[in-house]
Design an enzyme around this catalytic site. Structure first.
Site, short mmCIF file in Angstrom:
data_model
loop_
_atom_site.label_atom_id
_atom_site.label_comp_id
_atom_site.label_asym_id
_atom_site.label_seq_id
_atom_site.Cartn_x
_atom_site.Cartn_y
_atom_site.Cartn_z
N HIS A 22 0.83 -1.20 0.00
CA HIS A 22 0.00 0.00 0.00
C HIS A 22 0.87 1.25 0.00
O HIS A 22 1.80 1.37 0.78
CB HIS A 22 -0.91 0.00 1.23
CG HIS A 22 -1.64 1.28 1.42
ND1 HIS A 22 -1.39 2.10 2.48
CD2 HIS A 22 -2.58 1.88 0.67
CE1 HIS A 22 -2.17 3.16 2.39
NE2 HIS A 22 -2.90 3.05 1.29
N ASP A 30 6.91 5.92 -21.05
CA ASP A 30 6.93 5.85 -22.51
C ASP A 30 8.32 5.43 -22.98
O ASP A 30 9.27 5.38 -22.20
CB ASP A 30 6.46 7.16 -23.13
CG ASP A 30 7.35 8.36 -22.83
OD1 ASP A 30 8.59 8.21 -22.77
OD2 ASP A 30 6.80 9.46 -22.66
N ARG A 109 7.94 18.58 -14.67
CA ARG A 109 8.87 17.58 -15.21
C ARG A 109 9.93 17.13 -14.21
O ARG A 109 10.10 15.93 -13.96
CB ARG A 109 9.55 18.17 -16.46
CG ARG A 109 10.59 17.26 -17.06
CD ARG A 109 11.25 17.92 -18.25
NE ARG A 109 12.35 17.14 -18.74
CZ ARG A 109 13.34 17.64 -19.45
NH1 ARG A 109 13.37 18.92 -19.76
NH2 ARG A 109 14.31 16.87 -19.87
N TYR A 131 4.77 12.82 -23.38
CA TYR A 131 4.19 12.95 -22.03
C TYR A 131 3.28 11.76 -21.71
O TYR A 131 2.27 11.90 -21.03
CB TYR A 131 3.42 14.27 -21.87
CG TYR A 131 4.31 15.48 -22.03
CD1 TYR A 131 5.22 15.84 -21.04
CD2 TYR A 131 4.25 16.26 -23.18
CE1 TYR A 131 6.04 16.95 -21.19
CE2 TYR A 131 5.08 17.37 -23.34
CZ TYR A 131 5.97 17.70 -22.35
OH TYR A 131 6.78 18.80 -22.49
N GLY A 132 3.66 10.60 -22.19
CA GLY A 132 2.86 9.40 -21.98
C GLY A 132 3.08 8.71 -20.64
O GLY A 132 2.40 7.75 -20.32
N ASN A 133 4.02 9.18 -19.84
CA ASN A 133 4.35 8.53 -18.57
C ASN A 133 3.22 8.68 -17.55
O ASN A 133 2.62 9.75 -17.44
CB ASN A 133 5.61 9.17 -17.97
CG ASN A 133 6.75 9.17 -18.96
OD1 ASN A 133 7.17 8.12 -19.43
ND2 ASN A 133 7.24 10.35 -19.30
#
Length: 143
Positions: A22, A30, A109, A131-133
């Site tokens: 947890h 990406d 960032r 910016y796919g992260n």
């Protein structure tokens, strides 16, 4: 092969998700992300998109219900723009978890990079979207 486990979820990723506790976080990165710079535990999922992985993971993985934003994404650098279709595709992939835009925290960032240093693992994908992260914070699984 296991029943109910998405075929894109490798044995290594499945074990990692199970090991996490947890509050632990995992980054789905990406293909451009410098994964080995920020993590000692990198799992490769070359050629697999993040939304494909998200759709399989959220069926196995409870998002943290004790925070308002268990999904973390990077904000665009000045001069860049985010593609709203990317966020929409991630939310659609996680619809079984009943998430929406209010569950997403946007982080600058370099603050994002610092946060990744504390992630349990980084999953390096074939995602090519800028910016796919996306980081997921694990919650408590109800029985």
């Amino acid at each position: 092969m296991l029943k109910g486990v998405h075929p894109a979820i490798s044995p290594t990723l499945l074990a990692t998700l199970s090991e996490m506790g947890h509050g632990d976080e995992i980054l789905f990165a990406d293909a451009h992300f410098p994964a080995h710079t920020f993590s000692q535990k990198v799992i490769r999922c070359d050629g697999v998109s993040i939304n494909t992985l998200l759709s399989g993971v959220v069926r196995l993985f409870e998002l943290d219900q004790y925070v308002s934003q268990p999904i973390i994404m990077m904000t665009a650098v000045t001069g860049d723009e985010l593609d709203p279709k990317l966020e929409t595709s991630y939310l659609e992939a996680m619809k079984v978890a009943e998430v929406n835009q209010q569950h997403i925290e946007r982080v600058e960032r370099f603050a994002f990079y610092e946060r990744v240093k504390n992630c349990y693992a980084v999953v390096l994908t074939g995602e090519t979207a800028k910016y796919g992260n996306v980081i997921l914070k694990k919650g408590v699984t109800s029985i």
